[in-house]
Design a protein around this motif. Structure first.
Motif, short mmCIF file in Angstrom:
data_model
loop_
_atom_site.label_atom_id
_atom_site.label_comp_id
_atom_site.label_asym_id
_atom_site.label_seq_id
_atom_site.Cartn_x
_atom_site.Cartn_y
_atom_site.Cartn_z
N MET A 311 0.68 -1.26 -0.03
CA MET A 311 0.09 -0.15 -0.05
C MET A 311 0.81 1.39 0.18
SD MET A 311 -3.00 -0.86 -0.32
CE MET A 311 -3.85 0.52 -0.38
N ASN A 312 2.05 1.30 0.56
CA ASN A 312 2.70 2.38 0.60
C ASN A 312 3.44 2.58 -0.74
OD1 ASN A 312 2.48 3.30 3.36
ND2 ASN A 312 4.16 1.80 4.28
N LEU A 313 3.97 1.62 -1.32
CA LEU A 313 4.35 1.81 -2.68
C LEU A 313 3.04 2.32 -3.66
CD1 LEU A 313 6.59 -1.29 -3.22
CD2 LEU A 313 7.25 1.03 -3.23
N ILE A 314 2.01 1.79 -3.46
CA ILE A 314 1.07 2.15 -4.71
C ILE A 314 0.84 3.71 -4.21
CG2 ILE A 314 -1.62 2.04 -4.49
CD1 ILE A 314 -1.58 -0.86 -4.00
N ARG A 315 0.75 4.37 -2.80
CA ARG A 315 0.38 5.57 -2.62
C ARG A 315 1.60 6.33 -2.95
NH1 ARG A 315 -2.65 4.37 3.12
NH2 ARG A 315 -4.42 3.41 1.98
N SER A 316 2.76 5.91 -3.18
CA SER A 316 3.84 6.63 -3.47
C SER A 316 3.61 6.81 -5.18
CB SER A 316 5.39 5.98 -3.26
OG SER A 316 5.50 4.79 -4.36
N MET A 317 3.15 6.39 -5.68
CA MET A 317 2.78 6.40 -7.22
C MET A 317 1.40 7.19 -7.52
SD MET A 317 4.41 3.05 -9.00
CE MET A 317 3.72 1.75 -7.89
N ARG A 318 0.77 7.30 -6.62
CA ARG A 318 -0.64 7.87 -6.74
C ARG A 318 -0.83 9.15 -5.82
NH1 ARG A 318 -2.58 5.68 -11.45
NH2 ARG A 318 -2.79 3.36 -11.16
N LYS A 329 -2.25 9.65 -15.95
CA LYS A 329 -1.42 9.18 -14.83
C LYS A 329 -1.94 7.86 -14.33
CE LYS A 329 0.60 13.28 -13.30
NZ LYS A 329 0.56 14.55 -11.95
N ARG A 330 -3.30 7.62 -14.85
CA ARG A 330 -4.16 6.73 -14.07
C ARG A 330 -3.53 5.16 -14.42
NH1 ARG A 330 -10.14 6.17 -17.06
NH2 ARG A 330 -9.26 6.44 -19.14
#
Length: 379
Positions: A311-318, A329-330
């Motif tokens: 989840m942290n990696l996902i949020r780092s890209m979002r 970007k999506r």
């Protein structure tokens, strides 16, 4: 019991994997063989209903959830879009809902529009459009219709298990074949090989290309994430069968899930190339609206030790959120990790010779249909 519709966990919630959150829910127990463990109400509902364990040890007595199918006499079949970051402007979805049950499916929120849950309802309550081919023939015959490639499989999979019985996709392909109309197909199913007798002649006329979605080569992980889709090995066999039949075939790594499947990117591309794929693409995991709590619940049940990292990696890209729907970007995300994924993909494709040439499908052969009650032209 009916209660006011609950709000979903906020995007800042990152519970410890040790917490007894959703993994012991009745829904997860009854949904054996399904990916979703939740069946929360859609965002338009005024009330939410939920099942809970009463503590009497009766969970094993509950029957597993079955698939329910209903028919819908659709009024139109070609859906239009004006999205600037996708390559098609029209698509067909012969089915609503998908029994493949992929936990990350970005189409899940569409079930909320018909009063059903994007969770288990999406996997178990399917709608079929039996008049899809009839409507397609009628719409293609319109004097104002201008042919461009129709995309199929961009929302729910046209070759999901129910297609074996209903054969709606085969009927649609038959119409497109007779009209010489171009089509692009995306699927996770080896059932696509059933229609080689239609697809191969269309490919000879430059009318079709197919992409197989391969998320992981790990059979166990695929079983948990995509419980009723074809195994990774079967999808690679489908790539080989399509390619040997002369059909332009690509592999779609969709989605790429950071810290869970992203390490397999090169291996997936290599395996697809070895089986005859000539093109490739990828899409970063998308978690719009109700998909986010569904995916996070799945992580807590199946990969609790990886929950925070993923989840942290996902949020780092979002942009610090679970999802950013901004055009451009999506599909790929933003930031250093997203750029690293893009560079890895580009280098692997270059090394393997993927995407070297991509011919556009032709529209020059299109012949408007005249069957099915369509009025013939006088001259």
């Amino acid at each position: 019991m009916a209660i006011p519709a609950h709000t979903h966990p906020t995007e800042t919630d990152l519970p410890d994997a040790s917490e007894e959150v959703l993994s012991a829910s009745v829904n997860a127990h009854r949904g054996r063989g399904r990916a979703a463990g939740l069946n929360m109400a859609g965002r338009y509902e005024k009330e939410s209903r939920d099942s809970f364990d009463d503590g009497w040890g009766s969970l094993d007595e509950l029957p597993p959830l079955k698939t329910h199918v209903q028919e819908e006499r659709a009024r139109t079949i070609i859906t239009r879009n004006e999205s600037p970051d996708i390559s098609f402007d029209r698509s067909i979805n012969p089915y609503r809902g998908c029994e493949h049950g992929c936990i990350y499916c970005f189409a899940r929120p569409s079930h909320a529009y018909i009063g059903l849950s994007p969770g288990l309802d999406f996997e178990t309550h399917l709608t079929v459009k039996p008049n899809a081919a009839e409507l397609l023939e009628r719409e293609l015959s319109s004097p104002s219709y201008s042919p461009r490639t129709i995309a199929i499989g961009t929302n729910t999979d046209p070759y999901q298990p129910i297609e074996r019985e209903r054969k709606l996709m085969r009927e649609i392909l038959s119409v497109l074949d007779r009209c010489n109309h171009p089509v692009g197909i995306v699927t996770k199913s080896a059932l696509v090989l059933r229609d080689l007798d239609i697809l191969a002649p269309m490919a000879e006329r430059g009318l079709v290309r197919v992409a197989l979605s391969v998320t992981t080569l790990d059979r166990k992980l695929a079983r948990a994430m995509e419980p009723r889709a074809a195994t990774p090995a079967k999808r690679l066999e489908a790539i080989r069968g399509l390619s040997q039949a002369g059909i332009p075939t690509s592999v779609m790594i969709a989605p790429v899930i950071p810290a869970l499947t992203d390490s397999e990117m090169e291996r997936i591309l290599e395996a697809a190339c070895e089986n005859g794929a000539t093109g490739a693409g990828y899409i970063l995991l998308r978690l719009p609206i109700e998909v986010s709590p569904l995916f996070r619940d799945w992580l807590l049940r199946h990969r609790p030790d990886s929950f925070r990292h993923v989840m942290n990696l996902i949020r780092s890209m979002r942009g610090g959120k679970d999802y950013d729907a901004q055009w451009g970007k999506r599909m790929r995300g933003d930031g250093p990790y997203a750029k690293q994924l893009a560079n890895r993909f580009a280098l692997a494709c270059k090394r393997l010779g993927l995407n070297r040439s991509r011919k556009s499908l032709t529209t020059e052969l299109f012949i408007p249909p005249t069957a099915g009650g369509v009025q013939l032209q006088l001259f």
